[in-house]
Design an enzyme around this catalytic site. Structure first.
Site, mmCIF file in Angstrom:
data_model
loop_
_atom_site.group_PDB
_atom_site.id
_atom_site.type_symbol
_atom_site.label_atom_id
_atom_site.label_comp_id
_atom_site.label_asym_id
_atom_site.label_seq_id
_atom_site.Cartn_x
_atom_site.Cartn_y
_atom_site.Cartn_z
ATOM 1 N N HIS A 40 85.265 31.549 8.186
ATOM 2 C CA HIS A 40 83.860 31.676 8.572
ATOM 3 C C HIS A 40 83.040 32.288 7.421
ATOM 4 O O HIS A 40 82.023 31.745 7.001
ATOM 5 C CB HIS A 40 83.761 32.551 9.829
ATOM 6 C CG HIS A 40 82.398 32.667 10.406
ATOM 7 N ND1 HIS A 40 82.011 31.986 11.524
ATOM 8 C CD2 HIS A 40 81.304 33.383 10.002
ATOM 9 C CE1 HIS A 40 80.750 32.273 11.806
ATOM 10 N NE2 HIS A 40 80.304 33.130 10.883
ATOM 11 N N GLU A 41 83.518 33.414 6.890
ATOM 12 C CA GLU A 41 82.756 34.080 5.829
ATOM 13 C C GLU A 41 82.725 33.226 4.556
ATOM 14 O O GLU A 41 81.691 33.137 3.892
ATOM 15 C CB GLU A 41 83.329 35.471 5.531
ATOM 16 C CG GLU A 41 83.208 36.465 6.688
ATOM 17 C CD GLU A 41 81.785 36.636 7.202
ATOM 18 O OE1 GLU A 41 80.844 36.542 6.391
ATOM 19 O OE2 GLU A 41 81.606 36.826 8.427
ATOM 20 N N HIS B 278 79.988 30.689 4.877
ATOM 21 C CA HIS B 278 78.677 31.202 4.472
ATOM 22 C C HIS B 278 78.564 31.232 2.947
ATOM 23 O O HIS B 278 77.610 30.743 2.354
ATOM 24 C CB HIS B 278 78.474 32.640 4.980
ATOM 25 C CG HIS B 278 78.242 32.757 6.454
ATOM 26 N ND1 HIS B 278 77.318 32.003 7.118
ATOM 27 C CD2 HIS B 278 78.812 33.570 7.389
ATOM 28 C CE1 HIS B 278 77.322 32.348 8.409
ATOM 29 N NE2 HIS B 278 78.228 33.285 8.594
ATOM 30 N N ASP C 71 74.751 34.046 14.151
ATOM 31 C CA ASP C 71 74.254 33.069 13.172
ATOM 32 C C ASP C 71 73.327 32.063 13.852
ATOM 33 O O ASP C 71 72.269 31.724 13.326
ATOM 34 C CB ASP C 71 75.415 32.288 12.531
ATOM 35 C CG ASP C 71 76.387 33.198 11.792
ATOM 36 O OD1 ASP C 71 75.979 34.320 11.415
ATOM 37 O OD2 ASP C 71 77.551 32.798 11.591
#
Lengths: 280, 280, 280, 280, 280, 280
Positions: free
Chosen positions: F82-83, F86, F159
């Site tokens: 997930h990170e 981004h 988000d």
């Protein structure tokens, strides 16, 4: 609208509250705050203390025993099948939290029986599939009643409310409906109890068109969960009957009894697998 | 919107209130809180005491006698048929709570007569069929008036409100409308008086489409209940006339008189069964 | 929304208030509370006393005489025909409450004339037909103005409001519209003044579809009432002219004069019956 | 929503207020209350006195002179034609209240000119035709501007608001739209200032369908009034030009000057009548 | 909703406030009240003084210089073209208020540059054409950005809000949309600051149909203004580039520099006129 | 609705707060105020001090470390991808703010990992393209999860909320949807924290038609951002896997590691460019 103000006593540190609520969903926490406030109100206190939260946690997880409440035999049977419905769907759905206890001893406010699942660990992320399983387990009670007695009762109201809440969050907060997209239709329900106490953000204004699609998506998720539960219980009807019978005898089934039921479920699954032709 | 705050006196322990309200539905409890608050207001008190609740229970179950209220003969006849309508539908529908008393002595606020059904036991679960029967019994009064006098009157307003409430709960809380599914369209009306006092959860926002389907489902359940009541009373028209006549004579029918009516109903049913060709 | 809080003085026992308001409809009672509050406000009092209620009753039934208000001749004629319209429809419709007095002496707030009907007795039930008659009587004033002057005026605003209220209650509380069924679309307006003072229950949320049908049903009932009034006044045009002329001469017609008008109406009806061919 | 609470001083007897407001419409009275409250606020008073009402009446009828406000020549011309528009429509429409004074001296808050019509007597009833004439007179200012300058300005905002208010009341309170029937779509705006101070009744809930028809009916009445005004001013264009020129010269036209204008209007009408062929 | 209560200090006489706000629109005055309240809040005062109003006027007209705010070169260019866009549209549109100063020195809250137009005199009436020009000037900044950089930025948010406000008032208060007619769809926004402080009248309830037409009319007026601005700037692209370059060099253009730009605009217009064939 | 009143301590000068919030968006500031209020509430203070704002800034940018929170391996992998989602979208999209740090150490309230982008400078204008990139970066986390695990989780709720907020502002405040035009559909969210504290302007009333188009435009922008993120991550799948693996090993990636990833991204892009046929 949601801005219930709850005044916290100095000892009600939210970290400590968090310590006794591992595995609680956002809805559980909201419920917890309500229950704690009620507990405080009952003792005519102006503040909610840590003790109030502790009492509230207990009430939420299992409720208070209320032996004075005497169900008639038909109600007892309905409750037994209802609780076994929850338990069996949880046991049969791979990935569900393990079931620790099933009981038909009336407890707490309104609870005629209860099924306790305890997560094996604290969870911080839930997948769409896990939430779908939660809905199926919540509707397992009603599905069992329908299957066995062929009629709907008022006993599942709380299950419906919780299943609807989960489905609604999937659609409006987690962007899990394909048609509605990765859009947040409700402000984030903060994961922190502090913000929940302050009432959260105000709701967004949506068009009728969007609200209609949200309603349809929520109804679709709930219908799918009910179908899953009904299908599993139909397949394991024998185990359902057996479990309910044992529950009516013993009032409470603990881990050992449940292990036997799980074994029966597994045996059925193995047999089904063995019978399946190899070519598919 | 519903958040009426009612301040409770120290003696109004909700457990004790619960003790005198066995068999009360959620709507009855809400009504009870209202009545108790009114009683407290009437004595210019700032708090609602247990005594207020007791008075309120009495008023709700039967109302206060009000002999000073004098109905004209036509009104008396209408009331007699109205109450017999309730009673006969309850007596004729298998599974309804037994009828203990029917009276046309005006009592309480607005009540021109009353029919008391007492559940044989505390009930914790109600099936869809039982709720449908409740609606039919509530509409039995109006159905009798329509059948006998051929016109609608204002006398059934409270019955309509209660029947509508039950139908609405079936659709929005108990997921009993097939089209709308196992979805909770209203937050759970907590079974506990405490939460009711705090005003419950806020209402959900629904699309016009969904509200339209809810309205249609509610109207459908009410129409079905009225049809059931009308059909039963048409079939037992003779017993209805006979019961109303006796009620006009005696003002109150107790268990013995009712037993005779039941017998008459049964005899009619037996005869009908005997006459039915065996091939079906 | 409706929750006007009115503080009652210790002497304003609601039973006594009830004693002077026999035959008042729910709308009349709501009006009464308003008027009493205004009376109290006018004397800068913080509480509403029994005397305030008494004054309010008087104002509502007939209004205060206000000779200082001088209408021009055209207005006086309009008022005379308006009041005779109410009176004649009431006299001609079998089953309406008897008319005791008709006057064109301005009274009270806004009332340019008045027609007093007094029920012969307290009534506890009203049939659909009686409510339809009430609407027709209320619209009799406007129907007369239209018939005689061929144009609408502002003089009927209060009549329209009351006729609309009755039609709305028929549809939403008393289940008297066939299409909308035996469903309560508004919470019961409690028959007790206490609850009215507390503001009653909150309104229900309805779909646009349902609100549209309610609007149509209300408009239909009002239109039917206007048609009835117009038809009756057309038939008895001569009596209307005669009554209005006498009213302009004497300003007030009491029971004797009204008896003559009734006789004229009856004669006309008899003659019509006599002239009707016997074959139909 | 409308419930502005205005605290009245002991001397502000509403009867005396009524004495200085003969011929005021309901809207004027509402405006009066607002103005009086503002006046009281300006002197930092907590209560509204009779003096405040007197000042407010003066402001409403003619406004305070404000010579310091200097309009440019184009604005002055626009104002002159605007005011003559009001005046001529009033003079030309048979049945309108007589015009006493027309002025283009800026006065009061926002008023760049004013036309004073004074009813010859107190009126208690208004016909549909009279209200239609009021709308036409209110829109006469804008119609004149459009006719002469061919463009819309902001100067008519207050006229539009008042014309819309009258049209809305015709439709929703006085049942003057044929399609919508003799139904009250808004609770009666009590004719008494007391009730207005208390905020009146709550609004009714209407279906979208009904609101759409109300909007259409209101727009229709306003459009008809504008058409009437435009048609009259087109016909009397010469008198309009002549009157505006005189107004620009003298700033104020009093009864004598207005009599001449009336004579000119009549002459035009007579000539038109004379020229009309006799066969029609 | 709009009823912000602002407590005025004794010295804040509204007449004096009016004295320093000549030429302010209703929206400017509303803004002024907001700014004054903020200024008072900032000095932790309970009342708004005349000094607060003076500071607020200054902030609104030009903002406070904020040299500390350093824009990057691309932002500076965007701001220069944005401000020149406002200025050129104002200079090129006959009848717009003269432009006195254009600057790209950041000032006040959020303002990255500013263009000051000062009316040559107080105005009391505005025509539809003048309001359309105002919208075009407000959208001139965004039109220039689009023309030169080909992309939209966040810099025009305040312009859009003000242009939308003007368009909305044209449609709902001044009856300037032909389709919607001479109807006031919003209560008059009183021209007096006193009423604005009291919150004005409550909004009217409109049908969805009407709101849809209002939205379309507002969007149409805004789109027309943007088209006008784009067309003018496209025609005078060279002057736009030249003006922006000079603004980037000097940061501020005063009347002299602007006179040169005006001359350039006029020359272009004359040349265009000269080149136009005489037959048209 | 938004009018949360926050009392500021004397030391909480908003200028100083502004000094530590360079580069914050309006949404960030709103969030900041919330967090500061919560921090103050936690220490049972009645006022919000500068220190509270400082703590809040820290929490918002990176959150507090919470090593006690132990994720299971599957959750840790999900967070890592997930990170990296981004971070990679931010690194790959030309014009995005540089990424300074990526971490999977749980921090703050609800944050299971974080990616810190720091703008190279204060920005005062944002283009449509920049806002679209922001949405793509915000949805990069969910896009990575979908790509790698093929299922949606609850981890992206915040988000989605932020991406929706940006898209909504683009449509309703910045006029960036072509169909809806340069119209402000919401009152300007003042750029000044003072006004935000006072609650801003009231919302505008929009037609259902307009709300539907706004909903569609917002959903369209969010869908486009998700498509961009998915497409970029699909193209750089190898770098995504590599980055996530390194993140799982080291828990935190600082500028050096990120530089390597950027190099890998660039190499891939160069290679793609080299392989592209020259004729296009």
């Amino acid at each position: 609208m949601h801005a219930r103000k709850v005044k916290l006593a100095a000892d009600a540190k939210l970290d400590e509250v968090a310590g006794i609520t591992a595995g609680f969903s956002g809805a559980d926490l909201a419920n917890l705050v309500n229950e704690a406030a009620i507990t405080a109100t009952r003792r005519h206190a102006a503040e909610v203390t840590l003790a109030d939260f502790t009492v509230a946690v207990e009430r939420i997880v299992a409720g208070l025993e209320r032996r004075s409440r005497v169900l008639n035999p038909q109600e007892r049977r309905a409750v037994a099948f209802h609780e076994m419905g929850h338990a069996l769907v949880a046991l049969a759905l791979p990935g569900s939290d393990p079931v620790h206890k099933v009981s038909i001893i009336p407890r707490g406010i309104g609870a005629l029986g209860y099924t306790i699942q305890r997560p094996t660990e604290d969870r911080y992320l839930m997948t769409r599939a896990e939430m779908e399983r939660k809905i199926a387990v919540l509707l397992g009670g009603r599905a069992a009643e329908m299957l066995v007695f062929g009629e709907l009762s008022t006993g599942a109201a709380d299950d419906l409310a919780r299943a609807t809440d989960i489905a609604r969050e999937m659609v409006t907060r987690y962007g899990m409906d394909e048609g509605l997209g990765h859009v947040a239709y409700e402000p984030p329900r903060s994961a922190t109890p502090e913000l929940a106490l302050l009432g959260g953000s105000p709701p967004r204004t949506l068009s009728e068109e969007t609200m209609k699609r949200i309603d349809a998506a929520v109804a679709g998720l709930v219908a799918a969960g009910f179908a899953t539960a009904t299908s599993l219980l139909t397949k394991h009807r024998a185990v359902l009957e057996q479990g309910a019978a044992r529950l009516l005898d013993h009032e409470t089934l603990a881990e050992d009894d449940l292990r036997e039921l799980t074994a029966a479920l597994r045996a059925a699954a193995d047999q089904a697998a063995a019978e399946r032709p190899t070519t598919v």
